[in-house]
Every structure is written in C-alpha cells, then in structure tokens.
Scaffold this active site. Structure first.
Site, PDB file in Angstrom:
ATOM      1  N   PHE A 221      28.161 107.470  27.391  1.00  0.00           N
ATOM      2  CA  PHE A 221      27.633 108.725  27.256  1.00  0.00           C
ATOM      3  C   PHE A 221      27.616 109.502  28.723  1.00  0.00           C
ATOM      4  CE2 PHE A 221      24.951 111.405  24.435  1.00  0.00           C
ATOM      5  CZ  PHE A 221      25.385 111.031  23.296  1.00  0.00           C
TER       6      PHE A 221
ATOM      7  N   ASP B 240       5.839 126.510  20.345  1.00  0.00           N
ATOM      8  CA  ASP B 240       4.764 126.718  19.936  1.00  0.00           C
ATOM      9  C   ASP B 240       3.441 126.125  20.802  1.00  0.00           C
ATOM     10  OD1 ASP B 240       5.513 127.913  17.693  1.00  0.00           O
ATOM     11  OD2 ASP B 240       5.232 126.715  16.235  1.00  0.00           O
TER      12      ASP B 240
ATOM     13  N   GLN C  51      19.228 123.247  29.468  1.00  0.00           N
ATOM     14  CA  GLN C  51      20.346 122.489  29.561  1.00  0.00           C
ATOM     15  C   GLN C  51      21.320 123.216  28.584  1.00  0.00           C
ATOM     16  OE1 GLN C  51      20.999 118.316  27.883  1.00  0.00           O
ATOM     17  NE2 GLN C  51      21.423 118.101  29.818  1.00  0.00           N
TER      18      GLN C  51
ATOM     19  N   HIS D 207      24.587 122.704  26.322  1.00  0.00           N
ATOM     20  CA  HIS D 207      25.264 121.413  25.736  1.00  0.00           C
ATOM     21  C   HIS D 207      26.750 122.069  25.903  1.00  0.00           C
ATOM     22  CE1 HIS D 207      26.898 118.220  23.632  1.00  0.00           C
ATOM     23  NE2 HIS D 207      25.609 117.572  23.567  1.00  0.00           N
TER      24      HIS D 207
ATOM     25  N   THR E 148      27.764 116.381  18.983  1.00  0.00           N
ATOM     26  CA  THR E 148      27.351 115.170  19.895  1.00  0.00           C
ATOM     27  C   THR E 148      28.370 114.964  20.943  1.00  0.00           C
ATOM     28  OG1 THR E 148      26.464 112.935  19.965  1.00  0.00           O
ATOM     29  CG2 THR E 148      28.137 113.358  18.402  1.00  0.00           C
ATOM     30  N   GLU E 149      27.682 114.582  22.001  1.00  0.00           N
ATOM     31  CA  GLU E 149      28.212 113.891  23.305  1.00  0.00           C
ATOM     32  C   GLU E 149      28.821 112.595  22.825  1.00  0.00           C
ATOM     33  OE1 GLU E 149      26.676 112.946  27.834  1.00  0.00           O
ATOM     34  OE2 GLU E 149      26.111 114.755  26.918  1.00  0.00           O
TER      35      GLU E 149
ATOM     36  N   ARG F  90      26.110 116.818  31.462  1.00  0.00           N
ATOM     37  CA  ARG F  90      26.157 118.054  30.902  1.00  0.00           C
ATOM     38  C   ARG F  90      26.374 119.506  31.634  1.00  0.00           C
ATOM     39  NH1 ARG F  90      22.334 116.506  25.706  1.00  0.00           N
ATOM     40  NH2 ARG F  90      23.430 114.929  24.890  1.00  0.00           N
TER      41      ARG F  90
ATOM     42  N   HIS G 137      20.459 124.257  24.413  1.00  0.00           N
ATOM     43  CA  HIS G 137      20.344 123.133  23.832  1.00  0.00           C
ATOM     44  C   HIS G 137      18.950 122.497  24.112  1.00  0.00           C
ATOM     45  CE1 HIS G 137      21.099 119.177  22.045  1.00  0.00           C
ATOM     46  NE2 HIS G 137      21.212 118.452  22.950  1.00  0.00           N
TER      47      HIS G 137
ATOM     48  N   GLU H 197       9.896 117.119  24.098  1.00  0.00           N
ATOM     49  CA  GLU H 197      10.375 118.268  24.849  1.00  0.00           C
ATOM     50  C   GLU H 197       9.514 119.252  25.303  1.00  0.00           C
ATOM     51  OE1 GLU H 197      14.331 121.205  24.328  1.00  0.00           O
ATOM     52  OE2 GLU H 197      13.850 119.751  22.435  1.00  0.00           O
TER      53      GLU H 197
ATOM     54  N   ARG I  45      18.791 117.136  32.184  1.00  0.00           N
ATOM     55  CA  ARG I  45      18.773 115.788  31.304  1.00  0.00           C
ATOM     56  C   ARG I  45      20.145 115.207  30.968  1.00  0.00           C
ATOM     57  NH1 ARG I  45      19.373 114.321  26.208  1.00  0.00           N
ATOM     58  NH2 ARG I  45      19.515 116.616  25.205  1.00  0.00           N
TER      59      ARG I  45
ATOM     60  N   SER J 210      16.584 112.187  25.819  1.00  0.00           N
ATOM     61  CA  SER J 210      15.450 112.734  24.981  1.00  0.00           C
ATOM     62  C   SER J 210      14.748 112.086  24.049  1.00  0.00           C
ATOM     63  CB  SER J 210      16.029 114.051  24.411  1.00  0.00           C
ATOM     64  OG  SER J 210      17.148 113.602  23.675  1.00  0.00           O
ATOM     65  N   LEU J 211      15.593 111.183  23.349  1.00  0.00           N
ATOM     66  CA  LEU J 211      15.114 110.424  22.094  1.00  0.00           C
ATOM     67  C   LEU J 211      14.465 109.142  22.920  1.00  0.00           C
ATOM     68  CD1 LEU J 211      17.991 110.127  19.514  1.00  0.00           C
ATOM     69  CD2 LEU J 211      16.055 111.440  19.650  1.00  0.00           C
TER      70      LEU J 211
END
Length: 575
Positions: free
Chosen positions: A100, A202, A221, A223, A235-236, A267, A334, A368, A379, A384-385
């Site tokens: 990645f 929110d 960011q 993407h 996806t990357e 990115r 993104h 996030e 990032r 992120s996950l």
C-alpha cells in the site's frame, strides 16, 4: 462498534445511536485493507510501520499516539480474525497482505506488504463482523436516530445527548455516564467527494457548538483514484496489486516523481503529481482533465479474485471493463485528518491555562471524527481502519476501567435541551427562507473552489469571506413540510448546521497556516533552501485548534516524543 463491544461484554448498559442501519455506516465503503506489521508476506515490524506513519504525516502526527497504534496493530487484527472476519488467505493459511502507498520496509528502502485484506471489501467485512459480535453481546442499537447536541453541566462534564428519533420526529434526552462520538468525517462539505451522503460531520458540529475546539481541520486528504466524473473510490489496493497510473502519452509518470515507491507513494504526493500532469497538458480525454489507471496487465483472473468490487465499479460508474482498458481517475476528497482532539484513550482533551490537554469528563471520540493525531498532515492508506480498531478498543477498555457501575448519573442541567429545542423551534416556526440543499450546495461549491488539492493564499483568504457569507444563510433555512414522521427535509436542515461548522473550521484554519505540509499544499509556499517542499518547521510544527465561538484559533505543540522508542526528527519527505 469496536468500543461498544468492549463495553457490552463488560456488562455495561450500552446504547448505540445511528443515523442508518449499522452495516450501512460509511466504513462499509473502505476497500483496501487494515495496516498491521504481521510480516506474513515480507519482512516487517512495528518500527517500520511507525517510521512510515510519522513520515507520511509530514511530522504533524503525535509520535506517542503513532507508536501506540502501530504496536497494537497486530493484536487488533488477530482479534478481528478470531471474531470471524473473512480475510483473504495465503496458501499456508495466514492472512493475505498487499502493498500500500507509503508503507515500506527497512525505513523507506522498499515497499512492504502490510495491508491485511478481504478482497477489496475489507471495510464491509469488518463492519459485518463487528455488528454480529455486538448482536451476540446484546448491545442495544437505536437505529435511525440522529444525535443533535451534547449536554454539558456547570462543571463542563458531558452528561448525555439530545437526539431525534427519525421515525416519529420526537426529541429525546439520553442521559449517560459516558458519551462516545464515532460519527465519521465531514467529506460532504466538498462538491466532489468519495464520502457517503450521511458524512455531514455531525460529531464535529456537536462538539463545536458545545465549545470544544476542532483540531487540524485544514488537512483534508484527496484520494488519487476517484472515478473521473463520479467521485466513486477505486481502492489504493489496485496500485497495491500492481495497477499503474498513466498520462495521455501512455507514460508511467510516477517513475519521474517518486523513483523508489513509484505509484505507491503516499496519497497527498500522488494526488499532486496527477494534478501536475493534468496542468501541464498531459491529461487524458477530450478535455485533458484526468489521467488513467491501467490494470489490464494484471489479468482478468487476478482482478476478479483480488478486486471484484473495482471491476463492478468500472462497469457501473465509468462504463469500462478494467480487464481490457484503463479507467479514468482524478484526485477526489476522501478523508479528514483533523477532528475532535483526543488522547490515546479516546478521551476528548482541550487546552486550559498552561495545560494543553485537559480532559473533558464523560466525553470520548474515536475514528475519523477524532484527532488523536496519528495521521497528522496526511494519512497513510490502511491506517483509517486500524485507527478505528485500536482506539475503539482503547476507549472501550478505558471506560470499563473507570468502574462506571459504581458511579451514579450526574444531574442534568435545567437547560439540558434548550439549545436543541431552540434550533428545532426556529425551523418549525419559519414561514419563508432558503431550502437546506441550496445552502449545502453553496457550502460545497465554496470549499471545492477555495480548499482544493492546490491552494493559494489569495484563494483561501477569499474562501474565508465566502464561507462566512454562506454561514449567515444557515439561520434562514426553512421547512416547507412540517410533518414529523421520517421528515428527511428536517434531517437535512439539521445536517447543514453541522456542515457549516466543519467548513468554517477548515477554511479558517487553512488560511492561517502559511506553509505547505502534507495535504495542505499552498502555491505561495513552494520549495526553497530554507523551507524544503514549502514546509516551515520553525513556525508551524504545531496543531491548529479552531473555536466556533468567535471563529478564533489557538495552537498546541506536536508531540515528537514516542512512548518507548527513539523519536524521528523532522526531515524532507522524498520517495
């Protein structure tokens, strides 16, 4: 859901409020993988992951939080595997990992395979796995409920939230010994976005209205591979599997910009290179306004096994068979690197006197919507996950350790729901005014124009004035339909109040940062001997804090001290 699982398993009474059914949350759109130094496919360890994340953040990430995340990564991935997550497998049964962008071995010398993947539907698999575990643990879900405002008492502690039940239109107070925000990003403040329509910031709006600052909101960011004209994410993982970016001449142009990592540079860097190619006339198509992502050399078998969703997206959104022809792509907004400031336990922290990180009792934020700052100014993909899992689990553990069962609820203040009721009353009593989506559309247009991939000081200064003008119109939004049951117009009007908080925070913070760093690239601050890549560590190695009241800015230093390992001092980023 990772936090609620920890709490439900500990026997605590947990209510999860969600605008959409839990498996429809935006994590479902995450494709490429979860970063963890398992070393299943190539030599790896958490030190390399730590180095890549610090470098990727352009040294704006806090190194204690980054170390914590990278060290915890293998643990949370194996835990997820034991929950039943259907990862792709290697022939020996271990979790499949793909390369990645920005992830390297031996401190930047070569790409490494670190992204633990379930085809190109990793977020989908993760969301369903965690939902099933929560159902098993008897977590209580309040589906199609929208949280509106935080309730703070006289001491500033958070004691609950006000919320709207969409089915009935009724407003409720939900009292809680602890409130945890996991409301995702605010990507819908931009016109071209990979974000779902529900991503209206929110949690950021709730925090800003409650007097809590928003951190590092200038960093968004882009993407590199959004489908041109559609904004849908590719996806990357495509480039991880070997896809190549090409210009109108068919040239693999990333070799010129990043000789070592090529298409797998971070990115922000790849997005700028793509933009450069288009600006210099090497874009593809009749208007020369995009480049293409070429996967044809991978072969149909590999594509259908490793990238089945991308194959479908090609057909549905670009009318392209990616096994036979390249697909048009452009950088698309993104992910927000900024958010509600927190520590490594997920506790929300604010400056107070000489203390940079005073804890707000009863309030946590993860994912996030939060800014621990592990992502800094940019990032890395797959983090992120990982951020969700590590800090969701850490927040859950910390809340469990505070022995909530033994504590009683703090008293609600007399004016607990006043702000919320006033907001709703204004909408109910309005007889004329603007349509919510007209105002939202102007927010998106303004942000796209003034806070894009490349920024100029003049454009950002103009953007601050423009977004403040749009903000004045938010108070005059009207509802033509005053009905209660599933009134989506009311929901959208309330969402606009959150969008404008995120947009003003972004524009104000960006105009004030007079340097180029990570995703915040400003033409006026270009490469120079004193400031390589336009980055000014002397004056700007600090986090921005934006306060909604008075639209004022404050700053706090970046933490360059890790927990146990050696600090990585700032240096020029090259790939």
């Amino acid at each position: 859901m990772r936090a609620s699982l920890q709490l439900a398993r500990a026997g605590l009474n947990v209510a999860v409020l969600t605008k959409v059914f839990p498996t429809r949350s935006h994590t479902v759109a995450a494709q490429g993988g979860i970063g963890a130094s398992l070393g299943n496919m190539s030599e790896d360890n958490w030190h390399y992951h730590f180095f890549d994340t610090v470098k990727g953040s352009d040294w704006l990430g806090d190194q204690d939080a980054i170390e914590f995340m990278c060290r915890e990564a293998p643990k949370v991935v194996y835990e997820l595997e034991h929950f039943g997550m259907p990862f792709d497998r290697n022939p020996d049964g271990t979790i499949y990992q793909r390369p990645f962008g920005g992830h390297t071995a031996n401190y930047g010398e070569k790409p490494v395979q670190r992204a633990c993947a379930a085809a190109d539907r990793t977020g989908h698999a993760m969301l369903h796995t965690l939902y099933q575990q929560n159902v098993k643990a008897r977590t209580q879900f309040f589906v199609e409920w929208m949280a509106l405002d935080l309730i703070r008492d006289a001491e500033g502690d958070v004691v609950g939230v006000t919320a709207l039940e969409m089915e009935t239109g009724e407003v409720h107070i939900l009292e809680g010994k602890t409130v945890l925000l996991a409301t995702g990003g605010a990507g819908r403040i931009f016109a071209a976005s990979t974000n779902a329509f529900i991503n209206t910031g929110d949690g950021l709006g709730m925090a800003a209205r409650a007097g809590i600052p928003l951190q590092d909101m200038e960093f968004w960011q882009f993407h590199p591979t959004g489908v041109a004209g559609a904004g849908v994410l590719l996806t990357e993982g495509c480039r991880g599997e070997g896809a190549i970016l090409r210009n109108a001449n068919g040239e693999r142009f990333m070799e010129r910009y990043a000789p070592t990592l090529k298409d797998l540079a971070p990115r922000d860097f790849v997005s700028r290179c793509m933009d450069q190619e288009i600006k210099e006339g090497r874009g593809c198509g009749p208007n020369k306004d995009y480049v293409v992502l070429d996967m044809t050399h991978l072969g149909a078998e590999t594509i259908l096994k490793r990238l089945p969703s991308v194959f479908e997206i090609g057909h549905n959104f670009a009318n392209v068979d990616i096994t036979k022809e390249p697909i048009p792509v452009v950088p698309t907004i993104h992910y927000q690197m900024g958010g509600i400031p927190t520590n490594i336990h997920g506790q929300v922290v604010v400056p107070s006197g000489d203390v940079h990180n005073k804890i707000i009792n009863g309030l946590y934020a993860v994912g996030e919507c939060a800014c621990v700052s592990v992502h800094g100014a940019n990032r890395l993909g797959t983090n992120s996950l990982l951020d969700l899992l590590v800090f969701g689990r850490a927040a859950g553990n910390h809340i469990v350790d505070t022995a909530l069962k033994a504590k009683s609820h703090k008293a609600l203040p007399a004016d607990a729901a006043d702000r919320t009721l006033a907001r709703l009353a204004r909408l109910e009593s309005s007889t004329s005014g603007e349509y919510a989506q007209d105002v939202a559309g102007d927010i998106r247009k303004t942000m796209q124009q003034h806070a894009g991939v490349f920024r100029t000081q003049k454009s950002m200064d103009e953007g601050v004035k423009a977004i403040n003008e749009v903000a004045k119109r938010v108070g005059s939004i009207t509802l033509k339909d005053k009905s209660k049951v599933f009134n989506t117009a009311r929901i959208e009007a309330l969402e606009v109040e959150n969008l404008i908080e995120a947009a003003q925070a972004t524009m104000t913070s960006a105009a004030a940062r007079t340097e180029s760093r990570g995703a915040h690239t400003v033409d006026d601050y270009a490469d120079s001997p004193e400031f390589p890549n336009g980055r000014n560590d002397k004056d700007w190695l600090k986090h921005t804090l934006y306060y909604s009241e008075g639209r004022r800015l404050a700053y706090k230093p970046v933490n360059l001290k890790p927990l146990t390992t050696e600090s990585i001092p700032p240096k020029v980023r090259s790939f």
